[in-house]
Design a protein around this motif. Sequence first.
Motif, PDB file in Angstrom:
ATOM      1  N   GLU A  13      33.005  36.172  37.744  1.00 20.57           N
ATOM      2  CA  GLU A  13      33.512  36.851  38.948  1.00 20.57           C
ATOM      3  C   GLU A  13      32.380  37.164  39.919  1.00 20.57           C
ATOM      4  OE1 GLU A  13      35.981  40.292  38.129  1.00 20.57           O
ATOM      5  OE2 GLU A  13      36.854  39.172  36.469  1.00 20.57           O
ATOM      6  N   LEU A  16      32.255  35.835  43.664  1.00 12.98           N
ATOM      7  CA  LEU A  16      32.155  36.825  44.747  1.00 12.98           C
ATOM      8  C   LEU A  16      30.921  36.540  45.613  1.00 12.98           C
ATOM      9  CD1 LEU A  16      33.442  39.471  45.826  1.00 12.98           C
ATOM     10  CD2 LEU A  16      31.877  40.727  44.368  1.00 12.98           C
ATOM     11  N   LYS A  73      30.347  36.239  49.555  1.00 12.06           N
ATOM     12  CA  LYS A  73      29.703  37.369  50.222  1.00 12.06           C
ATOM     13  C   LYS A  73      28.212  37.201  50.491  1.00 12.06           C
ATOM     14  CE  LYS A  73      33.479  39.726  50.183  1.00 12.06           C
ATOM     15  NZ  LYS A  73      34.223  39.913  51.420  1.00 12.06           N
ATOM     16  N   GLU A 118      35.523  45.197  49.937  1.00  9.33           N
ATOM     17  CA  GLU A 118      34.608  44.458  49.046  1.00  9.33           C
ATOM     18  C   GLU A 118      33.196  44.451  49.609  1.00  9.33           C
ATOM     19  OE1 GLU A 118      35.589  40.500  47.809  1.00  9.33           O
ATOM     20  OE2 GLU A 118      37.632  41.093  47.304  1.00  9.33           O
TER      21      GLU A 118
END
Lengths: 196, 330
Positions: free
Chosen positions: A59, A63, A67, B225
Amino acid sequence: MENSLNLGGGLTDEALIRGFLDGSADCFEELVRKHENQVFNLAYRVLGNRSDAADACQETFVLLLRKLHTFRGESSFSTWLYRVSLNVCRDHLRKQKKHPAPLPPPEEGPRPEDTLEAGVAFDPEAIFEQVETKDMVQSAIAQLPPRFKEVIYLHDIRGFNYAEVADILSVAIGTVKSRLNRARIRLAQELGDREP
Amino acid sequence: MMRCKQARRLFSAHLDGELAAGQEEQFRAHLVTCPECKTLLEKVSGTIAALRDLPEQALSKEERGQIHRSWRSKWKDLSRGAQPASRGLARTATALGAAMILGAAAVISLSVLHHPQEVGENAASTEAAAESDTGSDRSKTYTGHQDLSTSLTLGERLLPQVVSSTRAVGAADMEGYGADYAQKQSFYSAVWQHSAEKARPDAAPVYDLEALGKLQAQCAEDMVEAAESLGEDASVLRNALNSVLAASADQLPLLPCWAEKVVFEGKAAWIISLSGPQPDVSQGAGTGTPQGAEQPVEGGEGLVGSKEILPALPRYLFVVNALDFQILFR
């Protein structure tokens, strides 16, 4: 502390990130290879088992793919990645709390003889004791609250200094010191309770 | 005389050699008279040694393979929707340290602005949209003309920007606040502009409220996030966003495009900027309401990004107290 200097002829983290931002999958792959053990070990100590740690590791890198362009270079990439990984682990713990999963099956650790240091005579009893102690320590760590696990892992296992831990956890150095002190005492008491 | 509680607070400092000479002396004196603390200290010291001795866990071949398969699969998903000219995952070639703006790191499947008669006119772009990963309703996906603005709305995903700072600001600063300017402009060209252009002169633009709602939720989620990855408390920003979105709920679903953590009049607060339909900000600023694409344009050519026009930009801008989620400015 792991840094981003060019130590082995490979590209620095910064160069790999720039390559990634220009669309290079190879650069991202190299970045994953460089840091996968760091992320996995953090997740293993915080989450307490390999299966969840591997999930969290997956994960984290997915991510990261989404990002990484938000990384501003204000801290080292390694520090930033620790923060991202910790957040993924905290999410895992929150989900576990909401929907507790059944206990994972016993894990296949390394064989005792594999843990033998080079040049040391094979002594099954000593090796067994060593493995048992390590298992006991890991299982005592698993009983700690997440904030204690984090600080224990970063300072006592990974060897980051107080300032570095404070940076990763985004808390004051004084908080790191007092949290670490309480974590160590709690862990020592946990281990004391387990002694035969 | 030192008590046990005091002495135990100093265990780590003692073990790390950080106690001042006088304090160290008192600490040692306590240990002489307190066998419990002495034993506990020995255990703590032994524990630290055991921790340093813990072996690093090596990833198995299978675990490593899984990690790499997983990101590669995501990479494939993301790359599939990118326009050929923007194969790079960061469309704006974001340099380290630069503000993030539009990331082509994902695919937008929701062409939020379209007219129903355009559906189904172009099989190729339907396929492109179907490959996207946001699960939007295909029947509402824009499949019409291949003009540039349409291609962009199909090929990009807007990512809101989040900034964490301890910058001190006050209400007076908010009147001229322009940090969200580039972000508002990006959102405007990717989301609202197309619809405004397609609208007949005598009619208001058509908006797909469902798709906009989904995009709003996605932008809010991305923002949360991003805040988490910056080490901010994600739940605080989530609650601040909820307050802001609830306060703007009687309008079109406006899109969170910018959030900045600041100290507003001495208290932690989030500045949140929402993107909505407005006169083309690249042509100057307007004072439009959310439905105000037809509002008169103020400012003029050549003023893009200049300070003169920033105060006149439509203000879907909120400051939310991070403690009790009161909207302090809007």
